[in-house]
Scaffold this active site. Structure first.
Site, PDB file in Angstrom:
ATOM      1  N   LYS A   1      13.739  22.494 -23.821  1.00  0.00           N
ATOM      2  CA  LYS A   1      14.764  21.475 -24.117  1.00  0.00           C
ATOM      3  C   LYS A   1      15.822  21.480 -23.016  1.00  0.00           C
ATOM      4  CE  LYS A   1      13.964  22.579 -28.906  1.00  0.00           C
ATOM      5  NZ  LYS A   1      14.097  24.014 -29.237  1.00  0.00           N
TER       6      LYS A   1
ATOM      7  N   GLY B   1      19.452  28.196 -30.653  1.00  0.00           N
ATOM      8  CA  GLY B   1      20.742  27.581 -30.331  1.00  0.00           C
ATOM      9  C   GLY B   1      21.880  28.327 -31.009  1.00  0.00           C
TER      10      GLY B   1
ATOM     11  N   ARG C   1       9.433  33.938 -39.884  1.00  0.00           N
ATOM     12  CA  ARG C   1      10.654  33.397 -40.494  1.00  0.00           C
ATOM     13  C   ARG C   1      10.590  33.480 -42.017  1.00  0.00           C
ATOM     14  NH1 ARG C   1      12.455  28.300 -36.679  1.00  0.00           N
ATOM     15  NH2 ARG C   1      13.347  29.622 -35.075  1.00  0.00           N
TER      16      ARG C   1
ATOM     17  N   GLY D   1      13.139  30.862 -31.482  1.00  0.00           N
ATOM     18  CA  GLY D   1      11.839  31.058 -32.118  1.00  0.00           C
ATOM     19  C   GLY D   1      10.750  31.393 -31.124  1.00  0.00           C
TER      20      GLY D   1
END
Ligand code: AMP
Length: 399
Positions: free
Chosen positions: A205, A379, A44, A356
């Site tokens: 999640k 997301g 990143r 990620g």
């Protein structure tokens, strides 16, 4: 999928940045090795380098800002950005100035003396609760540091925060190079996707992903279920086993998806379980209807790998978000490896990998170069592909 691509946005190449003070929202929310402040994957940070270098070549003063982790509005020592600043400095071969901010020193005075080409990084924005509240006072404080605002953090563009939306009300706001590439690649994928469109959704999640599934199931032909959600689907089938953190709402949503979904929903027929959430817990292959209550589902099983690979092999568009298993642990990496290989070997499909940890997985298995686009957004990429307006993108100037 029938989704309208978002309006085209101005980029850093459309504005005059020469010598200007430029506030750049980046996504430096890098993974750390467990229990340490050692960055385990600096992709990143690397992905922001083209924008930073572009600005430095034009003698801009570059003030970077980002969040890290979920400190929820207070200073958390382990979530300070010092390791990130150090790594960025190594990559750029210069000293990155500590511009402090959220809870620390005064950014205005710290950045005042910056020279052309200097780079500074503010402290973790989420140390200040006003960031996530999209507080206008905080947005003005950020805006006061610069002449131009650039958003290069596609991964947080689906959140309306002070540094992604608020600040754009007070400065000319354009896309950075990474953001522009994401919009172009993802935009092309939804403008006219070829069928069958197959989505693979996994990860940890559960509640977030179930919501995403409900949207995806309306837009794609086939959805393959992996990760923590498998337990919710097992329960929806009436099987009791596989402890996990799925809520009764998740199970109800899974049941509804199985009941009436325009897309074909593929639930793994078998899984790999463990007694504890630990790398050395013994791995056992079990049928979905034969899991003891005490065991956790940690990967999809060999039969599921075969079924998923078949479903992926004739896809023309593939959207993958979330690893089907805990791929970081060898014993539970088989499902993610099988999916990665199946996606990589389907050369006639456009493949979009988001998130990620999914990006980390395709890199770990050495197939990232065979994927059409590895998105930096998890997301955000899913919401974009669902055709939702991302507030951080909407806030930027149209072309
Ligand atoms: P997410 O950010 O939601 O995409 O979650 C990514 C993480 O999900 C990875 O670190 C995986 O190890 C983890 N994961 C994948 N499958 C499972 C599972 N069955 N149970 C718990 N965690 C999982």
């Amino acid at each position: 999928m029938r989704i309208q691509p978002a309006a085209r946005k101005q980029t850093v190449e459309d504005v005059d940045v020469a010598g200007k003070r430029v506030l750049v929202r980046v996504d430096f929310n890098v993974p750390m090795a467990p229990e340490t402040t050692r960055i385990s994957d600096d992709s990143r940070i690397r992905e922001s380098l083209p924008t930073i270098r572009y600005l430095r070549e034009r003698q801009a003063r570059v003030i970077l800002c980002c969040h890290f982790g979920r400190p929820k509005g207070r200073v958390v020592e382990e979530m300070r950005l010092a390791p990130v600043r150090k790594r960025l400095g190594e990559l750029l071969e210069l000293d990155v100035l500590d511009a402090a901010g959220p809870g620390g020193g005064e950014p205005a005075s710290r950045t005042m003396g910056m020279g052309p080409g200097d780079v500074a990084l503010l402290e973790n924005l989420r140390f200040d609760r006003r960031e996530e509240a999209n507080d206008d006072g905080f947005a003005r404080e950020l805006a006061s540091l610069a002449d131009i605002y650039i958003n290069d953090a596609f991964g947080t563009a689906h959140r309306a925060h002070a540094s992604t939306v608020g600040v754009a009300q007070h400065l000319p706001a354009v896309a950075g190079m990474l953001m522009a590439r994401e919009l172009e690649m993802l935009g092309a994928a939804i403008a006219s996707p070829l069928s069958p469109v197959v989505a693979i959704v996994g990860g940890a999640k559960v509640s977030d992903k179930i919501a995403v599934l409900e949207n995806l199931a309306r837009n794609v032909d086939r959805v393959l279920i992996g990760g923590g959600m498998v337990a919710a689907f097992a329960r929806a089938f009436g099987h009791s086993g596989g402890a996990g953190d799925s809520t009764p709402e998740d199970v109800a949503a899974a049941r509804a998806l199985l009941g009436d979904s325009p897309a074909e929903i593929l639930v793994p027929p078998d899984v790999v379980t463990g007694r504890a959430f630990a790398p050395d817990t013994p791995a056992v292959v079990r049928k979905l209807d034969d899991i003891p209550d005490s065991e956790l589902i940690l990967d999809i099983g060999p039969e599921a790998c075969g079924a998923f690979a078949d479903a992926i092999s004739d896809a023309r568009t593939i959207i993958w978000n979330g690893p089907p298993g805990v791929f970081e642990w060898e014993a539970f990496s088989g499902g993610t490896k099988a999916v990665a290989n199946a996606v990589a070997s389907n050369e006639s499909a456009t493949s979009i990998v988001g998130g990620g940890s999914t990006a980390e997985a395709v890199r770990a298995f050495g197939v990232d170069h065979l994927i059409s686009h590895v998105s930096t957004g998890g997301g955000a990429s899913l919401e974009f592909l669902e055709g939702k307006t991302l507030p951080g993108v909407a806030a930027l100037l149209d072309k």
